[in-house]
Scaffold this active site. Structure first.
Site, PDB file in Angstrom:
ATOM      1  N   SER A 379      15.933 -61.455  12.438  1.00 18.12           N
ATOM      2  CA  SER A 379      14.878 -62.303  11.549  1.00 18.12           C
ATOM      3  C   SER A 379      15.663 -63.369  11.507  1.00 18.12           C
ATOM      4  CB  SER A 379      14.825 -61.456  10.211  1.00 18.12           C
ATOM      5  OG  SER A 379      13.885 -62.343   9.394  1.00 18.12           O
ATOM      6  N   ARG A 380      14.917 -64.425  11.857  1.00 15.52           N
ATOM      7  CA  ARG A 380      15.670 -65.783  12.022  1.00 15.52           C
ATOM      8  C   ARG A 380      15.537 -66.283  10.440  1.00 15.52           C
ATOM      9  NH1 ARG A 380      12.917 -66.215  17.117  1.00 15.52           N
ATOM     10  NH2 ARG A 380      14.293 -65.790  18.686  1.00 15.52           N
ATOM     11  N   VAL A 381      14.747 -65.746   9.582  1.00 13.60           N
ATOM     12  CA  VAL A 381      14.711 -66.274   8.110  1.00 13.60           C
ATOM     13  C   VAL A 381      16.025 -65.724   7.524  1.00 13.60           C
ATOM     14  CG1 VAL A 381      13.380 -66.123   6.171  1.00 13.60           C
ATOM     15  CG2 VAL A 381      12.304 -66.483   8.130  1.00 13.60           C
TER      16      VAL A 381
END
Length: 536
Positions: A379-381
């Site tokens: 998850s790049r968040v």
């Protein structure tokens, strides 16, 4: 056009007949029909994305202007594919393709044109008694929000899956790809995410693109059984529908989501799946004679998906002046072949989204459900979308699991392992086991935090791997019955304070003691029973 004089005479004749019964303006003539794609001449002033009506055999069929040529206009049909023929009249609507949306859509199953597909009031979703202010015409091909209209993603979306919420956190407004081979649990994971929102204010839109009708019936049944259909809308264009209807299904779903988002609500949109959506667009493009590229997909297939996914965003704009909307969280689904994530469509969508959840066929076959491959999922968040409570209990889990997988791969080649390595294998096996979860059994945030707290703090280290899930079940039952105040505190504060940490640790220590004592008594009773049976 080979014989313009003949076509003009035919056009004038057909138009004169139709004008007797209805007033016709801006009309054209069908000169060619091929698998749902028609070519129309004399359709002056038409534009891309415009709705047109084809009159054939006293019936009217809806279509979409999808191509503009010098000699003719190309239209894709949504209905009447086998009935429209050359010489039929085509009438412009002079309006873009759209769908009528209101909150009455919640709990319903509709097609991409807004027509109900369920048995409840199948005639229409709207009546003359409805207040016009309660529903709105949503254009399907709207533009994505501008950069300054977007807010950072900093609120978590609780999916109810321990493995996702702890290791691959998802935030409101994020675009998270769910990718994996056929029958690896992709749809089930997303259905459970929708079920987990029934106690929240999050609305859900599920787009079924090119799926079987039996699959649609199963999903509707699951959502009804879990009492989660009332906050959801299902948009379906099944495999038997024309390619044009499958093509606009995803656009209809995100347009419905935008209606709720602009009213200040948080919305989840599931696109199941983008592989079939791309296949439908490829079919249309080849019939339109557009140049094929890699895997015969047209050159604009990347734009096809990016224009949909870019409409997902967090537009709450808390610190800005002006209208404050909700958010749209997108979950596109991609079906891979033999785990190949380097194919054309998977790599395209991976590059557009903010991360992916990879479901592994090998893990699924071994009985690990959900079969999330933590090494390939991301998850790049990241932790920006996690609550403080989840950050505290899941901070080291991903590293420990990664080390466990690496050591386990080498441990099978030899038995001489030092104490540290054996300890990592011991802990990793229990962490992997605690992340298993049954289908349609999503957990609340406080329940996830409690279970992961027990795993990370070592309360599972003295248990056998086969006892982990039984321990988890009884732990949740014990806390819900005797210590619900602690769970409520975590739910409201979304954090583990020093006092809460002390209470959880004390209660866990006491419960672990009770569990081990009960286990020992059960073992003694079993041993006595076995000895009696052997004597007999």
């Amino acid at each position: 056009v080979k014989n313009p004089e003949i076509l003009n005479s035919v056009f004038d004749e057909v138009k004169a007949k139709v004008e007797k019964s209805t007033k016709v303006s801006n009309s054209g003539l069908v000169i060619n029909v091929k698998d749902g794609i028609v070519q129309v001449i004399k359709l002056k002033g038409s534009f891309l994305g415009e709705t047109v009506w084809v009159k054939s055999q006293n019936k009217e069929f809806r279509g979409l202007v999808i191509g503009l040529r010098e000699e003719f206009v190309e239209v894709v049909l949504f209905e009447g594919v086998s009935e429209v023929c050359e010489g039929d009249l085509v009438i412009r609507s002079e309006s873009p393709l759209g769908i009528l949306v209101s909150e009455k859509l919640l709990g319903r199953v509709v097609d991409p044109l807004g027509r109900p597909l369920d048995s409840e009031n199948p005639e229409s979703l709207f009546s003359a008694q409805d207040n016009p202010a309660d529903f709105k015409f949503q254009a399907l091909f709207n533009n994505a929000p501008e950069i300054l209209e977007r807010d950072p993603i900093n609120e978590s979306l609780i999916t109810g899956y321990k493995g996702v919420d702890s290791l691959i956190p998802i935030g409101l407004g994020q675009r998270e790809l769910v990718i994996g081979d056929r029958k690896t649990g992709k749809s089930s994971l997303l259905i459970d995410t929708i079920i987990n929102q029934k106690e929240t204010q999050v609305k859900c839109v599920y787009a079924m693109i090119g799926q079987k009708r039996a699959e649609l019936a199963r999903i509707v049944k699951d959502l009804k059984h879990s009492n989660a259909l009332k906050h959801s809308v299902i948009v379906s264009a099944d495999a038997s529908q024309p390619a044009g209807l499958q093509y606009i299904c995803a656009y209809a779903a995100v347009s419905i989501a935008e209606f709720f988002s602009k009213r200040g609500m948080d919305v989840i949109v599931v696109y199941d799946d983008f592989s079939k959506h791309a296949d439908a667009y490829r079919q249309m493009s080849l019939l339109l004679r557009r140049p094929p590229g890699r895997e015969a997909f047209p050159g604009d297939v990347f734009y096809l998906h990016s224009r949909i996914l870019e409409r997902a965003a967090n537009t709450k704009r808390r610190n800005a002046v002006g209208p404050k909307f909700g958010s749209i969280t997108a979950f596109p689904v991609i079906e891979t072949q033999a785990g190949d994530v380097s194919a054309y469509i998977p790599t395209n969508v991976i590059s557009i989204t903010d991360g992916q959840i990879f479901l592994d066929k090998v893990m699924f076959t071994k009985g690990i459900r959900p079969a999330i491959n933590v090494g390939l999922s991301v998850s790049r968040v990241g932790s920006a979308a996690q609550t403080k409570a989840m950050k505290k209990v899941a901070g080291t889990m991903k590293l420990e699991l990664a080390q466990y997988r690496e050591i386990a791969a080498f441990a099978q080649f030899g038995s001489d392992l030092d104490a540290t390595t054996q300890s990592q294998l011991h802990r990793g096996a229990r962490l992997s086991e605690i992340l298993k979860q049954k289908k349609h059994a999503p957990l609340s945030l406080e329940e996830e935090v409690l279970i992961l707290y027990a795993a990370v703090k070592g309360y599972l280290d003295d248990l056998e791997v086969s006892e982990i899930l039984d321990f988890e079940k009884k732990l949740l039952a014990h806390f819900n019955q005797y210590h619900s105040a602690i769970l409520l505190n975590v739910k409201l504060n979304r954090d583990i304070t020093a006092d809460t940490d002390f209470l959880i640790a004390s209660c866990l220590k006491y419960f672990t003691h009770l569990y081990k004592k009960a286990r020992a008594q059960f073992a003694i009773a079993t041993e006595k029973t076995t000895s009696v049976e052997s004597e007999e």
